[in-house]
Write a protein that holds these residues in place. Structure first.
Motif, PDB file in Angstrom:
ATOM      1  N   TRP A  22       0.831  -1.205   0.000  1.00 41.09           N
ATOM      2  CA  TRP A  22       0.000   0.000   0.000  1.00 41.09           C
ATOM      3  C   TRP A  22       0.866   1.256   0.000  1.00 41.09           C
ATOM      4  CZ3 TRP A  22      -4.660   1.698  -0.959  1.00 41.09           C
ATOM      5  CH2 TRP A  22      -5.067   2.920  -0.462  1.00 41.09           C
ATOM      6  N   PHE A  23       1.879   1.310   0.851  1.00 41.44           N
ATOM      7  CA  PHE A  23       2.746   2.495   0.909  1.00 41.44           C
ATOM      8  C   PHE A  23       3.506   2.688  -0.399  1.00 41.44           C
ATOM      9  CE2 PHE A  23       2.614   2.154   5.687  1.00 41.44           C
ATOM     10  CZ  PHE A  23       1.936   3.350   5.864  1.00 41.44           C
ATOM     11  N   TRP A  24       3.984   1.609  -1.014  1.00 44.41           N
ATOM     12  CA  TRP A  24       4.688   1.751  -2.283  1.00 44.41           C
ATOM     13  C   TRP A  24       3.741   2.168  -3.397  1.00 44.41           C
ATOM     14  CZ3 TRP A  24       8.386  -2.402  -0.518  1.00 44.41           C
ATOM     15  CH2 TRP A  24       9.661  -1.856  -0.327  1.00 44.41           C
ATOM     16  N   ASN A  47       9.415  24.316  -4.736  1.00 47.90           N
ATOM     17  CA  ASN A  47       8.746  23.839  -3.525  1.00 47.90           C
ATOM     18  C   ASN A  47       7.914  22.599  -3.828  1.00 47.90           C
ATOM     19  OD1 ASN A  47       7.956  23.902  -0.820  1.00 47.90           O
ATOM     20  ND2 ASN A  47       6.128  25.089  -1.302  1.00 47.90           N
ATOM     21  N   ARG A  48       7.208  22.591  -4.954  1.00 50.81           N
ATOM     22  CA  ARG A  48       6.406  21.441  -5.351  1.00 50.81           C
ATOM     23  C   ARG A  48       7.284  20.205  -5.556  1.00 50.81           C
ATOM     24  NH1 ARG A  48       2.987  24.411  -8.004  1.00 50.81           N
ATOM     25  NH2 ARG A  48       4.318  24.663  -9.818  1.00 50.81           N
ATOM     26  N   ILE A  49       8.426  20.393  -6.196  1.00 54.50           N
ATOM     27  CA  ILE A  49       9.337  19.278  -6.460  1.00 54.50           C
ATOM     28  C   ILE A  49       9.899  18.712  -5.157  1.00 54.50           C
ATOM     29  CG2 ILE A  49      11.577  18.682  -7.463  1.00 54.50           C
ATOM     30  CD1 ILE A  49      10.896  20.720  -9.709  1.00 54.50           C
ATOM     31  N   VAL A  50      10.375  19.602  -4.301  1.00 58.78           N
ATOM     32  CA  VAL A  50      10.969  19.154  -3.036  1.00 58.78           C
ATOM     33  C   VAL A  50       9.924  18.490  -2.145  1.00 58.78           C
ATOM     34  CG1 VAL A  50      12.023  19.979  -0.889  1.00 58.78           C
ATOM     35  CG2 VAL A  50      12.858  20.814  -3.085  1.00 58.78           C
ATOM     36  N   THR A  51       8.721  19.044  -2.096  1.00 61.55           N
ATOM     37  CA  THR A  51       7.658  18.453  -1.282  1.00 61.55           C
ATOM     38  C   THR A  51       7.296  17.056  -1.777  1.00 61.55           C
ATOM     39  OG1 THR A  51       6.759  20.634  -0.788  1.00 61.55           O
ATOM     40  CG2 THR A  51       5.295  18.773  -0.458  1.00 61.55           C
ATOM     41  N   THR A  52       7.178  16.908  -3.088  1.00 60.07           N
ATOM     42  CA  THR A  52       6.853  15.594  -3.642  1.00 60.07           C
ATOM     43  C   THR A  52       7.958  14.586  -3.370  1.00 60.07           C
ATOM     44  OG1 THR A  52       5.537  16.623  -5.365  1.00 60.07           O
ATOM     45  CG2 THR A  52       6.228  14.367  -5.745  1.00 60.07           C
ATOM     46  N   LEU A  53       9.197  15.001  -3.519  1.00 61.68           N
ATOM     47  CA  LEU A  53      10.321  14.102  -3.229  1.00 61.68           C
ATOM     48  C   LEU A  53      10.337  13.697  -1.764  1.00 61.68           C
ATOM     49  CD1 LEU A  53      13.180  15.690  -5.358  1.00 61.68           C
ATOM     50  CD2 LEU A  53      12.062  13.499  -5.730  1.00 61.68           C
ATOM     51  N   ASN A  54      10.080  14.644  -0.873  1.00 65.32           N
ATOM     52  CA  ASN A  54      10.073  14.340   0.558  1.00 65.32           C
ATOM     53  C   ASN A  54       8.948  13.370   0.919  1.00 65.32           C
ATOM     54  OD1 ASN A  54      12.293  15.897   1.154  1.00 65.32           O
ATOM     55  ND2 ASN A  54      11.097  17.692   1.720  1.00 65.32           N
ATOM     56  N   ARG A  55       7.759  13.618   0.383  1.00 66.95           N
ATOM     57  CA  ARG A  55       6.630  12.725   0.677  1.00 66.95           C
ATOM     58  C   ARG A  55       6.882  11.323   0.131  1.00 66.95           C
ATOM     59  NH1 ARG A  55       1.708  16.880  -0.677  1.00 66.95           N
ATOM     60  NH2 ARG A  55       1.876  18.078   1.248  1.00 66.95           N
ATOM     61  N   THR A  56       7.426  11.247  -1.073  1.00 68.75           N
ATOM     62  CA  THR A  56       7.724   9.943  -1.668  1.00 68.75           C
ATOM     63  C   THR A  56       8.777   9.208  -0.849  1.00 68.75           C
ATOM     64  OG1 THR A  56       7.171  10.789  -3.850  1.00 68.75           O
ATOM     65  CG2 THR A  56       8.488   8.798  -3.774  1.00 68.75           C
ATOM     66  N   GLN A  57       9.784   9.930  -0.373  1.00 68.95           N
ATOM     67  CA  GLN A  57      10.831   9.298   0.436  1.00 68.95           C
ATOM     68  C   GLN A  57      10.262   8.772   1.745  1.00 68.95           C
ATOM     69  OE1 GLN A  57      12.488  10.390   3.480  1.00 68.95           O
ATOM     70  NE2 GLN A  57      13.805   8.603   3.361  1.00 68.95           N
ATOM     71  N   LEU A  59       7.117   7.795   2.296  1.00 76.45           N
ATOM     72  CA  LEU A  59       6.310   6.608   1.993  1.00 76.45           C
ATOM     73  C   LEU A  59       7.188   5.412   1.638  1.00 76.45           C
ATOM     74  CD1 LEU A  59       3.470   8.317  -0.050  1.00 76.45           C
ATOM     75  CD2 LEU A  59       3.263   7.258   2.202  1.00 76.45           C
ATOM     76  N   ASN A  60       8.265   5.639   0.898  1.00 77.23           N
ATOM     77  CA  ASN A  60       9.179   4.543   0.560  1.00 77.23           C
ATOM     78  C   ASN A  60       9.853   3.981   1.807  1.00 77.23           C
ATOM     79  OD1 ASN A  60       8.790   4.331  -2.212  1.00 77.23           O
ATOM     80  ND2 ASN A  60      10.263   5.937  -2.658  1.00 77.23           N
ATOM     81  N   SER A  61      10.225   4.856   2.744  1.00 73.88           N
ATOM     82  CA  SER A  61      10.862   4.351   3.961  1.00 73.88           C
ATOM     83  C   SER A  61       9.871   3.552   4.806  1.00 73.88           C
ATOM     84  CB  SER A  61      11.469   5.496   4.774  1.00 73.88           C
ATOM     85  OG  SER A  61      10.460   6.342   5.289  1.00 73.88           O
ATOM     86  N   ARG A  62       8.607   3.969   4.840  1.00 72.81           N
ATOM     87  CA  ARG A  62       7.589   3.191   5.558  1.00 72.81           C
ATOM     88  C   ARG A  62       7.383   1.830   4.897  1.00 72.81           C
ATOM     89  NH1 ARG A  62       3.067   7.891   6.501  1.00 72.81           N
ATOM     90  NH2 ARG A  62       4.266   9.075   8.031  1.00 72.81           N
ATOM     91  N   ALA A  63       7.344   1.824   3.566  1.00 75.54           N
ATOM     92  CA  ALA A  63       7.164   0.564   2.844  1.00 75.54           C
ATOM     93  C   ALA A  63       8.345  -0.368   3.090  1.00 75.54           C
ATOM     94  CB  ALA A  63       7.005   0.833   1.348  1.00 75.54           C
ATOM     95  N   ALA A  64       9.552   0.180   3.086  1.00 77.65           N
ATOM     96  CA  ALA A  64      10.737  -0.641   3.348  1.00 77.65           C
ATOM     97  C   ALA A  64      10.706  -1.182   4.777  1.00 77.65           C
ATOM     98  CB  ALA A  64      12.004   0.177   3.116  1.00 77.65           C
ATOM     99  N   LEU A  65      10.249  -0.386   5.714  1.00 77.53           N
ATOM    100  CA  LEU A  65      10.146  -0.826   7.103  1.00 77.53           C
ATOM    101  C   LEU A  65       9.174  -2.000   7.233  1.00 77.53           C
ATOM    102  CD1 LEU A  65      10.813  -0.306  10.128  1.00 77.53           C
ATOM    103  CD2 LEU A  65       8.808   1.178  10.159  1.00 77.53           C
ATOM    104  N   PHE A  66       8.013  -1.897   6.583  1.00 82.02           N
ATOM    105  CA  PHE A  66       7.041  -2.986   6.665  1.00 82.02           C
ATOM    106  C   PHE A  66       7.503  -4.221   5.910  1.00 82.02           C
ATOM    107  CE2 PHE A  66       4.120   0.318   8.154  1.00 82.02           C
ATOM    108  CZ  PHE A  66       3.570  -0.352   9.234  1.00 82.02           C
ATOM    109  N   THR A  67       8.280  -4.041   4.838  1.00 82.63           N
ATOM    110  CA  THR A  67       8.854  -5.189   4.142  1.00 82.63           C
ATOM    111  C   THR A  67       9.847  -5.912   5.040  1.00 82.63           C
ATOM    112  OG1 THR A  67       8.575  -4.103   2.008  1.00 82.63           O
ATOM    113  CG2 THR A  67      10.141  -5.907   2.097  1.00 82.63           C
TER     114      THR A  67
END
Length: 84
Positions: A22-24, A47-57, A59-67
């Protein structure tokens, strides 16, 4: 007792794997507005680019944690199955 523990571990593995997927999936849906080469980059675009990169990072770290959690629980279940 042991079968109950195996069922609980199986449910935890499935839950962690589903949360990871789900997170990925959410992270993959983050899109940034495209900028043409003729357009000037302003502060709002950056700001839009940095915000999107931060949010994606995040979510990816949460997905990696659950994996990792799913793999750890699966390893625990295998060890319990071998020992008992």
């Amino acid at each position: 007792m042991l079968t109950t523990l195996n069922v609980v571990l199986d449910l935890l593995i499935a839950s962690a794997a589903c949360l990871s997927a789900w997170f990925w999936w959410i992270a993959s849906r983050q899109r940034v507005r495209r900028i043409s080469r003729n357009e000037e980059l302003d502060a709002a675009d950056m700001n839009r680019i940095v915000t999107t990169l931060n949010r994606t990072q995040i979510l990816n770290s949460r997905a990696a944690l659950f994996t990792a959690l799913a793999a750890l629980i699966a390893a625990l279940r295998i060890i319990i199955g071998v020992l008992f």
